[in-house]
Design a protein around this motif. Sequence first.
Motif, PDB file in Angstrom:
ATOM      1  N   SER A  55       0.817  -1.221   0.000  1.00  0.00           N
ATOM      2  CA  SER A  55       0.000   0.000   0.000  1.00  0.00           C
ATOM      3  C   SER A  55       0.846   1.264   0.000  1.00  0.00           C
ATOM      4  O   SER A  55       0.338   2.357  -0.304  1.00  0.00           O
ATOM      5  N   PHE A  56       2.129   1.126   0.321  1.00  0.00           N
ATOM      6  CA  PHE A  56       3.029   2.286   0.315  1.00  0.00           C
ATOM      7  C   PHE A  56       3.851   2.379  -0.966  1.00  0.00           C
ATOM      8  O   PHE A  56       3.975   3.442  -1.568  1.00  0.00           O
ATOM      9  N   TYR A  57       4.419   1.235  -1.383  1.00  0.00           N
ATOM     10  CA  TYR A  57       5.351   1.237  -2.503  1.00  0.00           C
ATOM     11  C   TYR A  57       4.789   0.623  -3.775  1.00  0.00           C
ATOM     12  O   TYR A  57       5.374   0.788  -4.839  1.00  0.00           O
ATOM     13  N   GLY A  58       3.676  -0.099  -3.657  1.00  0.00           N
ATOM     14  CA  GLY A  58       3.125  -0.772  -4.818  1.00  0.00           C
ATOM     15  C   GLY A  58       3.909  -2.026  -5.174  1.00  0.00           C
ATOM     16  O   GLY A  58       4.798  -2.471  -4.444  1.00  0.00           O
ATOM     17  N   PHE A  59       3.564  -2.614  -6.319  1.00  0.00           N
ATOM     18  CA  PHE A  59       4.222  -3.821  -6.798  1.00  0.00           C
ATOM     19  C   PHE A  59       5.475  -3.450  -7.579  1.00  0.00           C
ATOM     20  O   PHE A  59       5.523  -2.415  -8.233  1.00  0.00           O
ATOM     21  N   GLY A  60       6.484  -4.310  -7.514  1.00  0.00           N
ATOM     22  CA  GLY A  60       7.662  -4.081  -8.328  1.00  0.00           C
ATOM     23  C   GLY A  60       8.960  -4.121  -7.559  1.00  0.00           C
ATOM     24  O   GLY A  60       9.008  -4.358  -6.345  1.00  0.00           O
ATOM     25  N   ILE A  61      10.029  -3.854  -8.281  1.00  0.00           N
ATOM     26  CA  ILE A  61      11.378  -4.013  -7.754  1.00  0.00           C
ATOM     27  C   ILE A  61      11.696  -3.002  -6.663  1.00  0.00           C
ATOM     28  O   ILE A  61      12.351  -3.332  -5.665  1.00  0.00           O
ATOM     29  N   LYS A  62      11.265  -1.768  -6.821  1.00  0.00           N
ATOM     30  CA  LYS A  62      11.601  -0.747  -5.832  1.00  0.00           C
ATOM     31  C   LYS A  62      11.032  -1.099  -4.465  1.00  0.00           C
ATOM     32  O   LYS A  62      11.726  -1.009  -3.441  1.00  0.00           O
ATOM     33  N   GLY A  63       9.766  -1.500  -4.446  1.00  0.00           N
ATOM     34  CA  GLY A  63       9.158  -1.895  -3.184  1.00  0.00           C
ATOM     35  C   GLY A  63       9.811  -3.133  -2.596  1.00  0.00           C
ATOM     36  O   GLY A  63       9.988  -3.238  -1.374  1.00  0.00           O
ATOM     37  N   PHE A  64      10.195  -4.067  -3.448  1.00  0.00           N
ATOM     38  CA  PHE A  64      10.868  -5.284  -2.986  1.00  0.00           C
ATOM     39  C   PHE A  64      12.216  -4.937  -2.365  1.00  0.00           C
ATOM     40  O   PHE A  64      12.575  -5.457  -1.298  1.00  0.00           O
ATOM     41  N   THR A  65      12.956  -4.035  -2.997  1.00  0.00           N
ATOM     42  CA  THR A  65      14.275  -3.648  -2.482  1.00  0.00           C
ATOM     43  C   THR A  65      14.153  -2.930  -1.147  1.00  0.00           C
ATOM     44  O   THR A  65      14.902  -3.213  -0.192  1.00  0.00           O
ATOM     45  N   LEU A  66      13.227  -2.007  -1.058  1.00  0.00           N
ATOM     46  CA  LEU A  66      13.024  -1.297   0.212  1.00  0.00           C
ATOM     47  C   LEU A  66      12.593  -2.261   1.309  1.00  0.00           C
ATOM     48  O   LEU A  66      12.991  -2.115   2.474  1.00  0.00           O
ATOM     49  N   ILE A  85      23.840  -3.377   3.706  1.00  0.00           N
ATOM     50  CA  ILE A  85      22.743  -2.604   3.120  1.00  0.00           C
ATOM     51  C   ILE A  85      23.100  -2.211   1.696  1.00  0.00           C
ATOM     52  O   ILE A  85      22.263  -2.268   0.784  1.00  0.00           O
ATOM     53  N   ALA A  86      24.363  -1.817   1.489  1.00  0.00           N
ATOM     54  CA  ALA A  86      24.808  -1.452   0.144  1.00  0.00           C
ATOM     55  C   ALA A  86      24.698  -2.645  -0.799  1.00  0.00           C
ATOM     56  O   ALA A  86      24.307  -2.498  -1.974  1.00  0.00           O
ATOM     57  N   GLU A  87      25.018  -3.845  -0.312  1.00  0.00           N
ATOM     58  CA  GLU A  87      24.909  -5.051  -1.131  1.00  0.00           C
ATOM     59  C   GLU A  87      23.447  -5.355  -1.470  1.00  0.00           C
ATOM     60  O   GLU A  87      23.130  -5.788  -2.588  1.00  0.00           O
ATOM     61  N   ILE A  88      22.567  -5.130  -0.513  1.00  0.00           N
ATOM     62  CA  ILE A  88      21.142  -5.360  -0.753  1.00  0.00           C
ATOM     63  C   ILE A  88      20.627  -4.394  -1.820  1.00  0.00           C
ATOM     64  O   ILE A  88      19.882  -4.781  -2.732  1.00  0.00           O
ATOM     65  N   LEU A  89      21.023  -3.141  -1.725  1.00  0.00           N
ATOM     66  CA  LEU A  89      20.612  -2.161  -2.729  1.00  0.00           C
ATOM     67  C   LEU A  89      21.164  -2.533  -4.106  1.00  0.00           C
ATOM     68  O   LEU A  89      20.479  -2.374  -5.124  1.00  0.00           O
ATOM     69  N   ALA A  90      22.383  -3.035  -4.129  1.00  0.00           N
ATOM     70  CA  ALA A  90      22.973  -3.464  -5.400  1.00  0.00           C
ATOM     71  C   ALA A  90      22.201  -4.642  -5.993  1.00  0.00           C
ATOM     72  O   ALA A  90      21.994  -4.711  -7.218  1.00  0.00           O
ATOM     73  N   ALA A  91      21.767  -5.554  -5.130  1.00  0.00           N
ATOM     74  CA  ALA A  91      20.974  -6.692  -5.600  1.00  0.00           C
ATOM     75  C   ALA A  91      19.662  -6.216  -6.209  1.00  0.00           C
ATOM     76  O   ALA A  91      19.193  -6.756  -7.222  1.00  0.00           O
ATOM     77  N   GLY A  92      19.061  -5.193  -5.604  1.00  0.00           N
ATOM     78  CA  GLY A  92      17.837  -4.627  -6.151  1.00  0.00           C
ATOM     79  C   GLY A  92      18.069  -3.990  -7.514  1.00  0.00           C
ATOM     80  O   GLY A  92      17.267  -4.158  -8.438  1.00  0.00           O
ATOM     81  N   ARG A  93      19.179  -3.281  -7.652  1.00  0.00           N
ATOM     82  CA  ARG A  93      19.483  -2.661  -8.948  1.00  0.00           C
ATOM     83  C   ARG A  93      19.713  -3.712 -10.024  1.00  0.00           C
ATOM     84  O   ARG A  93      19.337  -3.522 -11.188  1.00  0.00           O
TER      85      ARG A  93
END
Length: 234
Positions: A55-66, A85-93
């Motif tokens: 309900s905050f981020y919706g569906f998709g990669i950005k919400g999954f990464t956050l 955290i940097a590695e997690i953000l990289a995995a999302g990208r």
Amino acid sequence: MAHITTVALDADDTLWQNEQFFRLTEQRFTALLKDYTDAPDLSDQLITAVTRNLSFYGFGIKGFTLSMVETALEVTDHRVPGTVIAEILAAGRELLSHPVETLPYVDQALSHLQETHRLILVTKGDIFDQERKLAASGLAEFFAAIEIVSDKTPATYARIFAQHTDGADRTVMVGNSLKSDILPALAAGGFAVYVPHELTWPYEHAEEPVGEQRYARIEHLGQLPQAITSFDSR
């Protein structure tokens, strides 16, 4: 007698692979945290966070990464190092750069149906990512209309059917999610064809319709033309 004139198709895990990349990223996420928490259900906690945050981020990669970042902080009591955290953000990208792999029979089915029906794409998620995948797939030319929506509800389908089709009773929705592609399209008055995928996010699970004449299940898109013909003969 029904006469289908428009075929609406889902994209992720209907036309091309998607969930497998999220599963690989989820495995990478749990591996990154193994030295910082002994929580036995990291995957379940991540799924809970993703669902909670829809309900905050919706569906998709950005919400999954956050949601991965949020889960990492929760299960480590905020002790997770910034490097993780940097590695997690990289995995999302990296999720945004996976090659697009179309599923079997997609090109054949779309080429065949394009000759006899109006085709529209109805997909949900991040606009940037969905547009990227559609462009990379080479399938855009098949579709008379493209709808990228925040969620798939009966109201969403009612609007799309009214705007892009000859009416719900002349339209079939095709997809791999009972919850998002099949049940709400039926509720909006359309037909629906379920194409199961071997990997389906638990959020998308639902019970198949029973005794519904406007519903069919197929094993792959190569069987779609026949399924649509069966509707026309009912």
